[in-house]
Design an enzyme around this catalytic site. Structure first.
Site, short mmCIF file in Angstrom:
data_model
loop_
_atom_site.label_atom_id
_atom_site.label_comp_id
_atom_site.label_asym_id
_atom_site.label_seq_id
_atom_site.Cartn_x
_atom_site.Cartn_y
_atom_site.Cartn_z
CG ASP A 7 -1.60 1.47 1.63
OD1 ASP A 7 -2.10 1.52 0.25
OD2 ASP A 7 -1.60 1.72 2.49
CG ASP A 9 -1.67 7.72 0.61
OD1 ASP A 9 -0.83 8.79 0.08
OD2 ASP A 9 -2.50 7.22 -0.51
C1 BG6 Z 1 -5.64 5.97 -0.41
C2 BG6 Z 1 -6.53 6.17 0.99
O1 BG6 Z 1 -4.47 5.79 -0.48
O2 BG6 Z 1 -6.78 6.43 -1.52
C3 BG6 Z 1 -7.53 7.46 0.92
O3 BG6 Z 1 -5.89 6.16 2.16
C4 BG6 Z 1 -8.00 7.87 -0.04
O4 BG6 Z 1 -7.88 8.17 2.44
C5 BG6 Z 1 -7.80 6.71 -1.56
O5 BG6 Z 1 -9.06 8.61 -0.48
C6 BG6 Z 1 -8.57 7.46 -2.37
O6 BG6 Z 1 -6.54 8.59 -2.65
P1 BG6 Z 1 -7.00 9.96 -4.06
O7 BG6 Z 1 -5.55 10.76 -3.98
O8 BG6 Z 1 -7.46 9.18 -5.50
O9 BG6 Z 1 -7.61 10.83 -3.53
MG MG Z 2 -2.62 2.72 3.56
#
Ligand code: BG6
Ligand code: MG
Length: 211
Positions: A7, A9
């Site tokens: 993963d 984030d």
């Molecule tokens: C995930 C995060 O990796 O990505 C979430 O943990 C986030 O919090 C999701 O909502 C979508 O991200 P993005 O960058 O497409 O808005």
């Molecule tokens: Mg995560």
């Protein structure tokens, strides 16, 4: 196991604070209560599903699908401005060393992230070349806890799910890995989740699991 799917984030980079600041700005403008605890519920969840969670506190008239798309877009614009400030220093030496060592040991590495900004983040922190494949929010229709993002990552790597270890910080991500037939290492929040196969305190612990 022959491959590791990470993963992004909350595992490789810590973008929570940027998500929080960008959603907070949107919520304040709409007069919606939003705090860090609600922000924690957004981990691993797609952008539109995150918006729905924030709108649970919205007391105004029902919003059209167009208006919701506009709000998500507004948040993403603010979020990307914050992502632009990221540099290679936003990734720890430990993370870089472990990724290099895993490659040296012959493991295939991939990203499995719900984010549509994953590739942009990897470029900013100069990690693109560390991975053999990136499966992210741009190639899936169902987000975690659905296993799609990880199954796609395994497919990109030409591996069976059973040959992959997923590294996750979110409960939704561990659930996704398990329902995809993969082993799951849990870091951060997911360390103490009962479905986690390998609780890890720190990134370097992966070198013990992936000998
Ligand atoms: C995930 C995060 O990796 O990505 C979430 O943990 C986030 O919090 C999701 O909502 C979508 O991200 P993005 O960058 O497409 O808005
Ligand atoms: Mg995560």
């Amino acid at each position: 196991m022959k491959a590791v799917i990470f993963d992004l984030d909350g595992v490789i980079v810590f973008t929570d604070k940027f998500h929080y600041a960008a959603w907070k700005q949107m919520a304040d403008e709409m007069g919606i209560y939003f705090d860090e605890q609600i922000n924690n519920r957004l981990r691993g969840v797609s952008r539109m599903e995150s918006l729905e969670i924030i709108l649970e506190r919205y007391e105004g008239e029902a919003l059209s699908a167009e208006r919701k798309a506009e709000l998500a877009e507004q948040k993403n614009t603010a979020y990307r401005e914050l992502l632009k400030t990221m540099t290679p220093a936003d990734v720890t030496d430990e993370v870089r060393t472990v990724l290099k060592e895993l490659r040296k040991r012959g493991y295939r590495l991939a990203i499995g992230s719900s984010s549509k900004n994953a590739k942009f983040i990897l470029e900013k922190v100069e990690l693109t070349d560390y991975f053999d494949a990136v499966s992210d929010g741009t190639n899936i229709t169902n987000s975690k806890p659905d296993p799609e993002v990880f199954l796609k990552a395994a497919e990109f790597l030409e591996m069976d799910p059973a040959e992959c270890l997923v590294v996750e910080d979110a409960y939704a991500g561990i659930d996704a890995a398990k329902s995809g037939g993969m082993k799951a290492a849990g870091i951060g929040d997911a360390f103490s989740y009962e479905k986690t196969d390998y609780p890890i305190q720190t990134f370097a612990d992966l070198l013990e699991i992936m000998r």
